[in-house]
Design an enzyme around this catalytic site. Structure first.
Site, PDB file in Angstrom:
ATOM      1  N   ASP A   1       9.169   2.454   0.846  1.00 38.47           N
ATOM      2  CA  ASP A   1       8.072   3.232   1.406  1.00 38.47           C
ATOM      3  C   ASP A   1       8.053   2.974   2.910  1.00 38.47           C
ATOM      4  O   ASP A   1       7.529   1.964   3.378  1.00 38.47           O
ATOM      5  CB  ASP A   1       6.746   2.842   0.745  1.00 38.47           C
ATOM      6  CG  ASP A   1       5.585   3.685   1.277  1.00 38.47           C
ATOM      7  OD1 ASP A   1       5.801   4.483   2.212  1.00 38.47           O
ATOM      8  OD2 ASP A   1       4.467   3.538   0.750  1.00 38.47           O
TER       9      ASP A   1
ATOM     10  N   LYS B   1       3.414   9.712   8.527  1.00 43.68           N
ATOM     11  CA  LYS B   1       3.035   9.296   9.881  1.00 43.68           C
ATOM     12  C   LYS B   1       3.931   9.877  10.984  1.00 43.68           C
ATOM     13  O   LYS B   1       3.862  11.072  11.232  1.00 43.68           O
ATOM     14  CB  LYS B   1       2.922   7.771   9.910  1.00 43.68           C
ATOM     15  CG  LYS B   1       1.799   7.343   8.931  1.00 43.68           C
ATOM     16  CD  LYS B   1       1.347   5.930   8.933  1.00 43.68           C
ATOM     17  CE  LYS B   1       0.103   5.834   8.033  1.00 43.68           C
ATOM     18  NZ  LYS B   1       0.143   4.783   7.053  1.00 43.68           N
TER      19      LYS B   1
ATOM     20  N   TYR C   1       0.842  -1.196   0.000  1.00 39.53           N
ATOM     21  CA  TYR C   1       0.000   0.000   0.000  1.00 39.53           C
ATOM     22  C   TYR C   1       0.873   1.240   0.000  1.00 39.53           C
ATOM     23  O   TYR C   1       1.798   1.352   0.789  1.00 39.53           O
ATOM     24  CB  TYR C   1      -0.921   0.016   1.223  1.00 39.53           C
ATOM     25  CG  TYR C   1      -1.838   1.221   1.257  1.00 39.53           C
ATOM     26  CD1 TYR C   1      -2.835   1.380   0.297  1.00 39.53           C
ATOM     27  CD2 TYR C   1      -1.702   2.202   2.228  1.00 39.53           C
ATOM     28  CE1 TYR C   1      -3.678   2.494   0.306  1.00 39.53           C
ATOM     29  CE2 TYR C   1      -2.542   3.318   2.254  1.00 39.53           C
ATOM     30  CZ  TYR C   1      -3.531   3.453   1.292  1.00 39.53           C
ATOM     31  OH  TYR C   1      -4.357   4.553   1.312  1.00 39.53           O
TER      32      TYR C   1
HETATM   33  C1  LIG Z   1      -0.232   5.214   5.482  1.00 35.69           C
HETATM   34  C2  LIG Z   1       0.625   4.828   4.358  1.00 35.69           C
HETATM   35  C3  LIG Z   1       0.650   5.564   3.167  1.00 35.69           C
HETATM   36  C4  LIG Z   1      -0.298   6.706   2.903  1.00 35.69           C
HETATM   37  O1  LIG Z   1      -0.087   7.773   3.779  1.00 35.69           O
HETATM   38  P1  LIG Z   1      -1.256   8.862   3.949  1.00 35.69           P
HETATM   39  O2  LIG Z   1      -0.673   9.874   4.882  1.00 35.69           O
HETATM   40  O3  LIG Z   1      -2.430   8.111   4.505  1.00 35.69           O
HETATM   41  O4  LIG Z   1      -1.541   9.426   2.608  1.00 35.69           O
HETATM   42  C5  LIG Z   1       1.559   5.209   2.187  1.00 35.69           C
HETATM   43  N1  LIG Z   1       2.397   4.175   2.359  1.00 35.69           N
HETATM   44  C6  LIG Z   1       2.398   3.436   3.480  1.00 35.69           C
HETATM   45  C7  LIG Z   1       3.361   2.311   3.623  1.00 35.69           C
HETATM   46  C8  LIG Z   1       1.504   3.730   4.505  1.00 35.69           C
HETATM   47  O5  LIG Z   1       1.489   2.980   5.603  1.00 35.69           O
END
Ligand SMILES: *Cc1c(COP(=O)(O)O)cnc(C)c1O
Length: 445
Positions: free
Chosen positions: A234, A263, A142
């Site tokens: 990521d 985050k 994701y």
């Molecule tokens: C939460 C998350 C995202 C998206 O971040 P948002 O601030 O919700 O747009 C992208 N990559 C990973 C691995 C995530 O956990």
């Protein structure tokens, strides 16, 4: 437990907001409970019910709902002073310096406003830097709500995973199974000269929590090097959570070219960031030719909160505390599962934990990983534990949402709403929270 006020609020929300929520995962069944306020490791809902909160905002809240004093002071002083200007501020430089000092792969960094914005910009950066279009992603990975990665299928046959994305966008995205070095080699053998980047969560953390098998990221690193492609980690969720201030890349000893953050790096405020080798990140405008811009980017309040968050972690026993509670939860749940639900797999590492309602159990689980699946080939569960996103999706996902989550909520324990999202310990949680949570697992599993 009374939920009258939450039900009323949701009723109103449905009239003015799609699905009654601003992020789809929040629409829990039969209706979400609305939060009134946080208190340390707990939340209190609109009807006054108290829950132990392991959702932690889906990742950002390393300190729970308690801001350490220096964080609170930094936030208040920067909010009072502006709060933002459209001109650079010292706090942006300080935060960038802190991240560059602690994360092995980061020499230069661009701050943005969400994890999604970070991955969108990272993909554009990789395409601009390499002059190539194709991006390899992991099935079940994701990277936020973005066009290039909301794609499912195989390298041979792939399509958008949601309405609203043209087929032609998905054409450039090649999904492969996580933890499958042969599939990675095959996609490079076929498309190597056209691959701008491999985009991978070092741990699949939005699909159950799937740890990498030994050597997997090293294989991706070599393939990228051999073909002139960029390796993008990521770390939006693992950054400053797994592997402490060095992030997951330091835990696994693999250095990506580019890292995306979000985050935790914003201390509880909206944030994202793209860091990496200066030579690459400096392709962003105005230094280079890949357009990137944002009204709120590097927002002083976010920067102040993020920097104070990380500094506090550098100076206190934060990771020791959250990782210890994480281990206690994983070990405790493993014991409960061995007793009551041996087919379930306990997953997670550091301060992340989850139980995947897998459907198979080994005959003998005497020498299993006791503190979360480590993909250890000598573990007797090795064959039945999830290795890919598809393995997690094949678990009893309805059981989590419809039975287990509800049961835990009734016990006063707030878990993530579905089988796929992971859960987090924070500095505000206590061993008493762990004990009470394990009692609830015992009652509900
Ligand atoms: C939460 C998350 C995202 C998206 O971040 P948002 O601030 O919700 O747009 C992208 N990559 C990973 C691995 C995530 O956990």
């Amino acid at each position: 437990m009374d939920h009258e006020r939450s039900r009323e609020l949701y009723d109103r929300a449905l009239s003015v907001m799609p699905g009654g929520v601003n992020s789809s995962v929040r629409a829990t069944m039969p209706h979400p409970f609305f939060i009134e306020r946080g208190d340390g490791g707990h939340v209190i809902d609109a009807d006054g019910n108290r829950y132990i909160d392991w959702v932690m905002g889906y990742g950002p809240l390393l300190y729970g709902h308690e801001m350490p004093d220096p964080v609170s002071a930094a936030v208040q002083s920067h909010a009072a002073a502006g709060p933002m200007y459209g001109a650079p501020t010292e706090i942006e430089v300080e935060h960038a310096e802190f991240v560059a000092r602690h994360v092995p792969s980061v020499e230069s960094i661009r701050f943005v406003n969400s994890g999604t914005e970070a991955t969108v910009s990272a993909v554009r950066l990789a395409r601009g830097y390499t002059d190539r279009d194709k991006v390899v992603i992991m099935q079940g990975g994701y990277h936020g709500a973005q066009e290039s990665t909301l794609v499912e299928g195989t390298p041979e046959s792939h399509h958008p995973s949601t309405k609203g994305i043209p087929e032609s966008f998905a054409e450039h995205t090649l999904p492969i199974p996580f933890n499958d070095p042969e599939a990675a080699k095959a996609v490079f053998a076929e498309h190597g000269d056209d691959i701008a980047a491999v985009l991978v969560e070092p741990i699949l953390a939005n699909t159950g929590i799937v740890m990498p098998i030994d050597g997997y990221h090293g294989t991706l690193r070599e393939l990228c090097d051999d073909h002139g492609s960029l390796l993008i980690f990521d770390e939006v969720i693992t950054g400053f959570r797994v592997g402490g201030l060095g992030c997951a890349q330091s835990k696994f000893g693999v250095t990506p070219d580019v890292t995306t953050f979000g985050k935790i790096i914003g201390g509880g405020f909206p944030v994202g960031a793209i860091g990496g080798r200066a030579e690459i990140v400096e392709e962003f405008t105005p230094a280079g030719d890949v357009f990137q811009s944002g009204t709120f980017s590097g927002h002083p309040v976010t920067m102040a909160a993020g920097k104070a968050y990380l500094e506090y972690a550098a100076e206190n026993d934060v990771y020791e505390h959250v990782n210890r509670l994480g281990r206690q939860l994983r070990e405790g749940i493993t014991e409960i599962c061995a007793d009551r639900a041996p087919e379930y797999t306990v997953v997670g590492t550091d301060s992340m934990f989850k139980t995947v309602f897998t459907r198979e159990a080994p005959d003998d689980d005497a020498d299993c990983c006791m503190s979360g699946c480590r993909q250890d080939p000598s573990c007797s569960r090795y064959e039945s534990c999830p290795k890919t996103g598809a393995d997690v999706a094949a678990a009893e996902t309805d059981r989590w949402e419809r039975v287990f989550w509800q049961g835990m909520k009734d016990e006063g324990v707030f878990l993530t709403a579905n089988q796929f999202e992971c859960q987090f310990t924070s500095y505000a949680h206590t061993e008493a929270d762990v004990e009470r949570t394990l009692e609830a697992y015992r009652a509900v599993l």
